[in-house]
Design an enzyme around this catalytic site. Structure first.
Site, PDB file in Angstrom:
ATOM      1  N   ASN A 177       0.860  -1.188   0.000  1.00 49.75           N
ATOM      2  CA  ASN A 177       0.000   0.000   0.000  1.00 49.75           C
ATOM      3  C   ASN A 177       0.895   1.236   0.000  1.00 49.75           C
ATOM      4  O   ASN A 177       1.484   1.572   1.024  1.00 49.75           O
ATOM      5  CB  ASN A 177      -0.903  -0.020   1.245  1.00 49.75           C
ATOM      6  CG  ASN A 177      -1.750   1.236   1.340  1.00 49.75           C
ATOM      7  OD1 ASN A 177      -1.895   1.970   0.366  1.00 49.75           O
ATOM      8  ND2 ASN A 177      -2.314   1.487   2.512  1.00 49.75           N
ATOM      9  N   TRP A 178       0.965   1.877  -1.147  1.00 50.68           N
ATOM     10  CA  TRP A 178       1.883   3.018  -1.271  1.00 50.68           C
ATOM     11  C   TRP A 178       1.287   4.322  -0.771  1.00 50.68           C
ATOM     12  O   TRP A 178       1.955   5.360  -0.805  1.00 50.68           O
ATOM     13  CB  TRP A 178       2.322   3.170  -2.733  1.00 50.68           C
ATOM     14  CG  TRP A 178       3.230   2.073  -3.200  1.00 50.68           C
ATOM     15  CD1 TRP A 178       3.816   1.104  -2.441  1.00 50.68           C
ATOM     16  CD2 TRP A 178       3.670   1.837  -4.547  1.00 50.68           C
ATOM     17  NE1 TRP A 178       4.588   0.277  -3.219  1.00 50.68           N
ATOM     18  CE2 TRP A 178       4.517   0.700  -4.516  1.00 50.68           C
ATOM     19  CE3 TRP A 178       3.426   2.460  -5.770  1.00 50.68           C
ATOM     20  CZ2 TRP A 178       5.119   0.190  -5.670  1.00 50.68           C
ATOM     21  CZ3 TRP A 178       4.023   1.954  -6.913  1.00 50.68           C
ATOM     22  CH2 TRP A 178       4.865   0.827  -6.860  1.00 50.68           C
ATOM     23  N   LYS A 179       0.040   4.296  -0.383  1.00 47.57           N
ATOM     24  CA  LYS A 179      -0.623   5.502   0.146  1.00 47.57           C
ATOM     25  C   LYS A 179      -0.391   6.684  -0.800  1.00 47.57           C
ATOM     26  O   LYS A 179      -0.536   6.550  -2.001  1.00 47.57           O
ATOM     27  CB  LYS A 179      -0.127   5.794   1.571  1.00 47.57           C
ATOM     28  CG  LYS A 179      -0.194   4.541   2.454  1.00 47.57           C
ATOM     29  CD  LYS A 179      -0.004   4.824   3.903  1.00 47.57           C
ATOM     30  CE  LYS A 179       0.118   3.514   4.644  1.00 47.57           C
ATOM     31  NZ  LYS A 179      -0.077   3.623   6.063  1.00 47.57           N
ATOM     32  N   HIS A 183      -9.754   0.865   4.572  1.00 47.64           N
ATOM     33  CA  HIS A 183      -8.455   1.024   5.242  1.00 47.64           C
ATOM     34  C   HIS A 183      -8.650   1.948   6.441  1.00 47.64           C
ATOM     35  O   HIS A 183      -9.453   2.887   6.393  1.00 47.64           O
ATOM     36  CB  HIS A 183      -7.433   1.613   4.266  1.00 47.64           C
ATOM     37  CG  HIS A 183      -6.039   1.634   4.830  1.00 47.64           C
ATOM     38  ND1 HIS A 183      -5.598   2.636   5.658  1.00 47.64           N
ATOM     39  CD2 HIS A 183      -5.015   0.753   4.704  1.00 47.64           C
ATOM     40  CE1 HIS A 183      -4.342   2.379   6.014  1.00 47.64           C
ATOM     41  NE2 HIS A 183      -3.972   1.233   5.448  1.00 47.64           N
ATOM     42  N   GLU A 233      -7.068   4.366   7.557  1.00 44.15           N
ATOM     43  CA  GLU A 233      -6.913   5.808   7.305  1.00 44.15           C
ATOM     44  C   GLU A 233      -8.182   6.383   6.680  1.00 44.15           C
ATOM     45  O   GLU A 233      -8.535   7.530   6.925  1.00 44.15           O
ATOM     46  CB  GLU A 233      -5.661   6.050   6.441  1.00 44.15           C
ATOM     47  CG  GLU A 233      -4.399   5.897   7.286  1.00 44.15           C
ATOM     48  CD  GLU A 233      -3.169   5.425   6.547  1.00 44.15           C
ATOM     49  OE1 GLU A 233      -3.104   5.536   5.313  1.00 44.15           O
ATOM     50  OE2 GLU A 233      -2.252   4.916   7.230  1.00 44.15           O
ATOM     51  N   GLU A 293      -5.876  -5.257  10.374  1.00 45.18           N
ATOM     52  CA  GLU A 293      -4.882  -4.216  10.612  1.00 45.18           C
ATOM     53  C   GLU A 293      -5.234  -3.466  11.890  1.00 45.18           C
ATOM     54  O   GLU A 293      -6.060  -2.533  11.852  1.00 45.18           O
ATOM     55  CB  GLU A 293      -4.842  -3.232   9.447  1.00 45.18           C
ATOM     56  CG  GLU A 293      -4.426  -3.842   8.134  1.00 45.18           C
ATOM     57  CD  GLU A 293      -3.764  -2.806   7.237  1.00 45.18           C
ATOM     58  OE1 GLU A 293      -2.623  -3.027   6.837  1.00 45.18           O
ATOM     59  OE2 GLU A 293      -4.380  -1.771   6.953  1.00 45.18           O
ATOM     60  N   GLY A 328       1.823   2.195  10.730  1.00 40.52           N
ATOM     61  CA  GLY A 328       2.737   3.332  10.609  1.00 40.52           C
ATOM     62  C   GLY A 328       3.355   3.763  11.925  1.00 40.52           C
ATOM     63  O   GLY A 328       3.937   4.837  12.023  1.00 40.52           O
ATOM     64  N   SER A 343       2.909  -2.158  10.461  1.00 39.74           N
ATOM     65  CA  SER A 343       4.359  -2.093  10.693  1.00 39.74           C
ATOM     66  C   SER A 343       5.087  -3.408  10.384  1.00 39.74           C
ATOM     67  O   SER A 343       6.043  -3.768  11.078  1.00 39.74           O
ATOM     68  CB  SER A 343       4.653  -1.615  12.118  1.00 39.74           C
ATOM     69  OG  SER A 343       4.164  -0.300  12.295  1.00 39.74           O
ATOM     70  N   GLY A 371       2.666  -0.997   4.361  1.00 42.03           N
ATOM     71  CA  GLY A 371       2.774   0.384   3.914  1.00 42.03           C
ATOM     72  C   GLY A 371       4.230   0.794   3.790  1.00 42.03           C
ATOM     73  O   GLY A 371       4.872   0.611   2.755  1.00 42.03           O
ATOM     74  N   GLY A 372       4.778   1.341   4.869  1.00 46.32           N
ATOM     75  CA  GLY A 372       6.122   1.929   4.858  1.00 46.32           C
ATOM     76  C   GLY A 372       7.202   1.046   4.239  1.00 46.32           C
ATOM     77  O   GLY A 372       8.019   1.518   3.433  1.00 46.32           O
TER      78      GLY A 372
END
Ligand code: PEP
Length: 248
Positions: free
Chosen positions: A10-12, A97, A99, A167, A173, A210, A231-232
């Protein structure tokens, strides 16, 4: 063969078309398709076409949208419909998601509508569920996750394309990861709840929060996990190639 695993990136709001193309070219040079391993990319919407092009029909990979509206068209400024993202190559849609739920107030009801629309459009929904830290501390993890599963389960007739991601919001994150035991326990709970909805197939359940090269093996050692949503640690092609190449 070991069990099939899905690695979802997930590159956001990172990697525009040029950077995304560069990422995939480097990733392509570093990896080869492996049996039982699926690679899913969720670039920003403006990069979906570039990622599809750079993947060049790679059989083990698929590209998805990070968010979609449930309506196929209309006056919804700033939103993206399923026909629009499908036209540029998306075959999966991330839904609910944390977010979206927590920064933009997306409700269980909206998540349910989106799941229904994604299935109707013939795409795969990757539906995210998970509790906040306050909910966890209050001992409400089970209640929250069950409520989130129930809210979209009633919209699903055919479970074949559905994939779920657990999640925990406090792990996204933040550098804090659920322990493999904690993650496995919630995955079992989700599976039990799916059973109560009469689901008799193994719906893949990914873990996210994470995940990185240092913890992915311990997480995937638990057979309750069918992959990871990252993500990160998915933003750098060398690191992502390394992570998806780690098999216990
Ligand atoms: C995510 O975006 O779904 C996620 C899990 O992010 P991170 O890996 O950075 O925690």
């Amino acid at each position: 063969m070991s069990r099939p695993l899905i690695y979802a990136a997930n590159w956001k709001m990172h990697l525009g078309p040029a950077a995304a193309r560069g990422f995939i070219e480097r990733f392509q040079a570093l990896t080869r398709p492996e049996e039982g391993r699926r690679l899913w990319f969720f670039p920003p919407a403006v990069s979906i076409a570039a990622v599809c092009e750079a993947l060049d029909g790679r059989a083990d990979a698929a590209v998805g949208a990070q968010n979609v509206h449930w309506e196929a068209k209309g006056a919804f400024t700033g939103e993206l419909s399923l026909p629009l993202v499908t036209e540029v190559g998306a075959r999966i849609a991330l839904v609910g998601h944390s977010e979206r739920r927590h920064l933009y107030g997306e409700t269980d009801e909206q998540v349910g509508r989106k799941v229904g629309a994604v299935l109707k459009a013939g795409l795969t929904p990757l539906v995210c569920v998970g509790e906040t830290l306050a909910e966890r501390d209050a001992g409400r993890t089970e209640q929250v996750v069950v409520r989130q599963v129930d809210a979209f389960a009633e919209r699903v007739r055919d479970w074949e394309p559905v994939v779920i991601a657990y999640e925990p919001v406090w792990a996204i994150g933040t550098g804090k990861t659920a322990t493999p035991d904690d993650a496995a326990q919630v995955h079992q709970l989700i599976r039990f709840q799916l059973g109560r909805h009469g689901v008799d197939r193994r719906v893949p359940i990914l873990y996210g929060g994470s995940v990185n090269q240092g913890n992915v093996l311990a997480l995937l050692a638990r057979e309750e996990l069918d992959g990871v949503l990252v993500g990160g640690a998915s933003l750098d092609p060398d690191g992502w190639a390394e992570l998806v190449g780690l098999r216990g």
